[in-house]
Design a protein around this motif. Sequence first.
Motif, PDB file in Angstrom:
ATOM      1  N   VAL A  49      37.074 -39.761  43.266  1.00  0.00           N
ATOM      2  CA  VAL A  49      36.171 -39.533  42.273  1.00  0.00           C
ATOM      3  C   VAL A  49      35.288 -38.578  42.626  1.00  0.00           C
ATOM      4  CG1 VAL A  49      34.521 -40.327  40.620  1.00  0.00           C
ATOM      5  CG2 VAL A  49      36.487 -41.866  41.264  1.00  0.00           C
ATOM      6  N   GLU A  50      34.519 -38.293  43.803  1.00  0.00           N
ATOM      7  CA  GLU A  50      33.623 -37.137  44.232  1.00  0.00           C
ATOM      8  C   GLU A  50      34.449 -36.163  44.108  1.00  0.00           C
ATOM      9  OE1 GLU A  50      31.062 -36.025  47.911  1.00  0.00           O
ATOM     10  OE2 GLU A  50      32.303 -37.591  48.181  1.00  0.00           O
ATOM     11  N   VAL A  96      34.509 -34.894  40.489  1.00  0.00           N
ATOM     12  CA  VAL A  96      33.321 -34.605  39.945  1.00  0.00           C
ATOM     13  C   VAL A  96      32.849 -33.075  40.349  1.00  0.00           C
ATOM     14  CG1 VAL A  96      30.794 -35.320  40.096  1.00  0.00           C
ATOM     15  CG2 VAL A  96      32.525 -36.963  39.614  1.00  0.00           C
ATOM     16  N   HIS A  97      33.185 -33.107  41.846  1.00  0.00           N
ATOM     17  CA  HIS A  97      32.498 -31.617  42.576  1.00  0.00           C
ATOM     18  C   HIS A  97      33.621 -30.792  42.440  1.00  0.00           C
ATOM     19  CE1 HIS A  97      29.451 -34.601  44.130  1.00  0.00           C
ATOM     20  NE2 HIS A  97      28.983 -33.820  43.424  1.00  0.00           N
ATOM     21  N   PHE A 145      27.471 -38.880  43.111  1.00  0.00           N
ATOM     22  CA  PHE A 145      27.788 -38.771  41.875  1.00  0.00           C
ATOM     23  C   PHE A 145      27.265 -39.708  40.904  1.00  0.00           C
ATOM     24  CE2 PHE A 145      31.498 -40.534  43.646  1.00  0.00           C
ATOM     25  CZ  PHE A 145      31.765 -41.597  42.668  1.00  0.00           C
ATOM     26  N   ASP A 146      26.878 -39.536  39.545  1.00  0.00           N
ATOM     27  CA  ASP A 146      26.620 -40.787  38.666  1.00  0.00           C
ATOM     28  C   ASP A 146      27.819 -40.738  38.001  1.00  0.00           C
ATOM     29  OD1 ASP A 146      25.890 -42.381  36.660  1.00  0.00           O
ATOM     30  OD2 ASP A 146      23.974 -41.257  36.628  1.00  0.00           O
ATOM     31  N   PHE A 147      28.484 -42.135  38.400  1.00  0.00           N
ATOM     32  CA  PHE A 147      29.835 -42.288  37.588  1.00  0.00           C
ATOM     33  C   PHE A 147      29.759 -42.107  35.974  1.00  0.00           C
ATOM     34  CE2 PHE A 147      32.949 -45.304  35.933  1.00  0.00           C
ATOM     35  CZ  PHE A 147      34.110 -44.514  36.439  1.00  0.00           C
ATOM     36  N   ARG A 165      27.463 -40.810  34.200  1.00  0.00           N
ATOM     37  CA  ARG A 165      27.074 -39.368  33.700  1.00  0.00           C
ATOM     38  C   ARG A 165      28.348 -38.566  33.898  1.00  0.00           C
ATOM     39  NH1 ARG A 165      23.167 -37.228  37.235  1.00  0.00           N
ATOM     40  NH2 ARG A 165      25.101 -36.491  38.411  1.00  0.00           N
ATOM     41  N   ASP A 166      28.948 -38.567  34.866  1.00  0.00           N
ATOM     42  CA  ASP A 166      29.983 -37.643  35.496  1.00  0.00           C
ATOM     43  C   ASP A 166      31.538 -37.736  35.025  1.00  0.00           C
ATOM     44  OD1 ASP A 166      27.745 -36.128  36.545  1.00  0.00           O
ATOM     45  OD2 ASP A 166      28.061 -37.112  38.445  1.00  0.00           O
ATOM     46  N   ILE A 167      31.815 -38.824  34.862  1.00  0.00           N
ATOM     47  CA  ILE A 167      33.084 -39.211  34.505  1.00  0.00           C
ATOM     48  C   ILE A 167      33.207 -39.556  32.906  1.00  0.00           C
ATOM     49  CG2 ILE A 167      35.134 -41.040  34.993  1.00  0.00           C
ATOM     50  CD1 ILE A 167      34.485 -39.128  37.080  1.00  0.00           C
TER      51      ILE A 167
END
Length: 73
Positions: A24-25, A28-29, A56-58, A60-62
Motif C-alpha cells: 500500500v505504501e 500511495v507514494h 500514509f493515511d489509508f 485519505r490516500d486510498i
Amino acid sequence: MAVRKMGQSFVIENKAGAGNNIGVEFVVHGAPRRLHHAPVKSRQRINTTLYKNLPFDFIRDIAPVVGLCARRT
C-alpha cells in the motif's frame, strides 16, 4: 491481451509484508503520472489501528475503484 485493452504496458510486482502495508505504501507514494493499483482486503483498514506510525493515511490516500468479490456471512 491486457496491453491491447489498456493501450500501455504494465508491470505486476508482489510487495508482500507487514500486513500488506509495504504494498500500500508503494502505491500511495508511487511515481506521479503512473497508474498504481493494489488489491486491498477489508482487513487492511484494521491496520491503521494496529500500526501506529504508518507512512500514509489509508482513508485519505486510498480510493476504491471496484469490488472484485464478496462473501456472504
